[in-house]
Write a protein that holds these residues in place. Structure first.
Motif, PDB file in Angstrom:
ATOM      1  N   THR A 226       0.818  -1.224   0.000  1.00 39.23           N
ATOM      2  CA  THR A 226       0.000   0.000   0.000  1.00 39.23           C
ATOM      3  C   THR A 226       0.846   1.266   0.000  1.00 39.23           C
ATOM      4  O   THR A 226       0.316   2.359  -0.217  1.00 39.23           O
ATOM      5  CB  THR A 226      -0.925   0.021   1.228  1.00 39.23           C
ATOM      6  OG1 THR A 226      -0.129  -0.204   2.384  1.00 39.23           O
ATOM      7  CG2 THR A 226      -2.006  -1.034   1.120  1.00 39.23           C
ATOM      8  N   ASN A 227       2.124   1.110   0.290  1.00 39.46           N
ATOM      9  CA  ASN A 227       3.001   2.300   0.371  1.00 39.46           C
ATOM     10  C   ASN A 227       4.445   1.834   0.368  1.00 39.46           C
ATOM     11  O   ASN A 227       4.734   0.675   0.681  1.00 39.46           O
ATOM     12  CB  ASN A 227       2.714   3.077   1.673  1.00 39.46           C
ATOM     13  CG  ASN A 227       2.868   2.201   2.905  1.00 39.46           C
ATOM     14  OD1 ASN A 227       1.977   1.394   3.228  1.00 39.46           O
ATOM     15  ND2 ASN A 227       3.987   2.310   3.585  1.00 39.46           N
ATOM     16  N   ARG A 228       5.339   2.748   0.022  1.00 42.65           N
ATOM     17  CA  ARG A 228       6.761   2.471   0.217  1.00 42.65           C
ATOM     18  C   ARG A 228       7.015   2.629   1.726  1.00 42.65           C
ATOM     19  O   ARG A 228       6.483   3.547   2.367  1.00 42.65           O
ATOM     20  CB  ARG A 228       7.619   3.466  -0.570  1.00 42.65           C
ATOM     21  CG  ARG A 228       7.419   3.403  -2.078  1.00 42.65           C
ATOM     22  CD  ARG A 228       8.152   2.251  -2.748  1.00 42.65           C
ATOM     23  NE  ARG A 228       9.591   2.391  -2.683  1.00 42.65           N
ATOM     24  CZ  ARG A 228      10.428   1.382  -2.424  1.00 42.65           C
ATOM     25  NH1 ARG A 228       9.977   0.173  -2.184  1.00 42.65           N
ATOM     26  NH2 ARG A 228      11.724   1.591  -2.393  1.00 42.65           N
ATOM     27  N   ALA A 229       7.797   1.722   2.278  1.00 43.70           N
ATOM     28  CA  ALA A 229       8.047   1.774   3.723  1.00 43.70           C
ATOM     29  C   ALA A 229       8.770   3.077   4.077  1.00 43.70           C
ATOM     30  O   ALA A 229       9.379   3.730   3.214  1.00 43.70           O
ATOM     31  CB  ALA A 229       8.869   0.563   4.144  1.00 43.70           C
ATOM     32  N   LYS A 236       5.205  10.083   3.581  1.00 49.65           N
ATOM     33  CA  LYS A 236       5.154   9.377   4.861  1.00 49.65           C
ATOM     34  C   LYS A 236       4.060   8.323   4.777  1.00 49.65           C
ATOM     35  O   LYS A 236       3.017   8.593   4.177  1.00 49.65           O
ATOM     36  CB  LYS A 236       4.750  10.341   5.983  1.00 49.65           C
ATOM     37  CG  LYS A 236       5.786  11.355   6.367  1.00 49.65           C
ATOM     38  CD  LYS A 236       5.228  12.203   7.513  1.00 49.65           C
ATOM     39  CE  LYS A 236       6.188  13.309   7.870  1.00 49.65           C
ATOM     40  NZ  LYS A 236       5.636  14.245   8.841  1.00 49.65           N
ATOM     41  N   PRO A 237       4.254   7.134   5.395  1.00 52.55           N
ATOM     42  CA  PRO A 237       3.125   6.192   5.460  1.00 52.55           C
ATOM     43  C   PRO A 237       1.932   6.856   6.143  1.00 52.55           C
ATOM     44  O   PRO A 237       2.103   7.614   7.101  1.00 52.55           O
ATOM     45  CB  PRO A 237       3.666   5.039   6.318  1.00 52.55           C
ATOM     46  CG  PRO A 237       5.141   5.144   6.208  1.00 52.55           C
ATOM     47  CD  PRO A 237       5.447   6.606   6.043  1.00 52.55           C
ATOM     48  N   ASP A 238       0.733   6.617   5.585  1.00 50.27           N
ATOM     49  CA  ASP A 238      -0.464   7.299   6.063  1.00 50.27           C
ATOM     50  C   ASP A 238      -1.626   6.302   6.045  1.00 50.27           C
ATOM     51  O   ASP A 238      -1.865   5.643   5.031  1.00 50.27           O
ATOM     52  CB  ASP A 238      -0.759   8.479   5.115  1.00 50.27           C
ATOM     53  CG  ASP A 238      -2.113   9.091   5.367  1.00 50.27           C
ATOM     54  OD1 ASP A 238      -2.226   9.856   6.324  1.00 50.27           O
ATOM     55  OD2 ASP A 238      -3.070   8.765   4.620  1.00 50.27           O
ATOM     56  N   HIS A 239      -2.312   6.195   7.161  1.00 53.72           N
ATOM     57  CA  HIS A 239      -3.357   5.170   7.313  1.00 53.72           C
ATOM     58  C   HIS A 239      -4.445   5.281   6.248  1.00 53.72           C
ATOM     59  O   HIS A 239      -4.876   4.266   5.692  1.00 53.72           O
ATOM     60  CB  HIS A 239      -3.956   5.257   8.720  1.00 53.72           C
ATOM     61  CG  HIS A 239      -5.042   4.267   8.966  1.00 53.72           C
ATOM     62  ND1 HIS A 239      -4.821   2.887   8.885  1.00 53.72           N
ATOM     63  CD2 HIS A 239      -6.357   4.416   9.269  1.00 53.72           C
ATOM     64  CE1 HIS A 239      -5.954   2.258   9.135  1.00 53.72           C
ATOM     65  NE2 HIS A 239      -6.899   3.154   9.375  1.00 53.72           N
TER      66      HIS A 239
END
Ligand code: HPA
Length: 267
Positions: A226-229, A236-239
């Protein structure tokens, strides 16, 4: 919850289960944002977590907390919509409660899905078959499990034949690092996980896989990237982005679930 209480609660839960029209042999645990993937398959029965005595209740957005038994090409499959997580404050035994319950009801095969951060070179939105995991959650459902059954091998916990089949279908593979969360990782943690050999990171799955192997279930693990770590991408990772990308990948996940159900049917 200790193991004695766990076993006792499970037997009470079993007694409280409604009559089933068809008993599923396959369970699919759906991860964050993935709870609509099964909607086109014929619904046989819905069972809310709250209908089952002692079943933990989920409190996370995107995890409605119910089971649906559906027919996938004539095969009854139970979908767990939403799971409970360690980061919600549940114990490892609570996290695997539903899985253990369905194993008692005859489930022999489980597909464990999740949303994950990509550490390896995966496209965001892609599907990855898990080949192995690293347990960074600091616990196991087998803590307190009677001797000697607690000493379960984790070699090929994710059945090799299944992920090799998926690899042959063009699906990339990877190693899943399970972390506690709920905060996303620091960039230094991602660097460390990458050096350990992890190519995916997420906050679920490993407890369920450990319990599945204890119970002798066949496991297939599928991550939606769902995202790049943290520290690897531009964002930034985002819920909310995690939930959005996961739901966009549902068609691909659906096709993949179908392939696995067919593959297991042939074995
Ligand atoms: N880290 C941990 N869990 C996750 C991530 C992540 O980047 N993305 C989705 N679940």
């Amino acid at each position: 919850m200790d193991w004695k209480t766990f076993e006792h609660c499970l037997s009470l839960s079993l007694q409280s289960m409604p009559e089933m029209k068809q008993k599923p042999g396959i369970m699919v645990i759906l991860g964050s944002g993935l709870s609509r993937v099964m909607e086109d398959w014929e619904l046989l029965q819905t069972i809310g977590f709250e209908e089952i005595l002692h079943h933990p209740k989920s409190g996370v957005v995107g995890h409605p907390g119910r089971y649906e038994i559906r027919l996938v090409e004539g095969v009854p499959v139970v979908f767990s919509l939403g799971r409970v997580h360690l980061y919600e404050g549940y114990s490892a035994l609570e996290v695997v409660y539903g899985l253990a319950l369905w194993a008692r009801l005859g489930v022999k095969n489980v597909i464990i899905t999740n949303a994950a951060g990509g550490i390896g070179e995966y496209e965001v939105g892609s599907l990855v078959a898990i080949t192995d995991h690293i347990n960074h959650q600091g616990t196991s459902p087998l803590v307190g499990c009677p001797y000697p059954e607690r000493f379960v091998s984790m070699i090929e916990a994710y059945e090799r034949a299944t992920w090799e089949f998926l690899q042959g279908e063009g699906i990339p593979v990877g190693v899943y690092a399970g972390v506690l969360g709920p905060q996303y990782e620091s960039p230094a943690e991602i660097l460390a996980l990458s050096r350990e050999g992890a190519t995916l990171v997420g906050m679920s799955t490993v407890q369920e896989t450990i319990m599945s192997r204890y119970l002798g279930l066949r496991v297939c693990g599928l991550s939606v990237v769902t995202n790049r770590a943290a520290g690897l991408g531009d964002h930034k990772p985002d819920h909310h982005a995690v939930l959005r990308v996961a739901s966009q990948a549902e068609q691909r996940l659906k096709e993949c679930l179908l392939s696995v159900v067919r593959f297991w049917g042939k074995e």
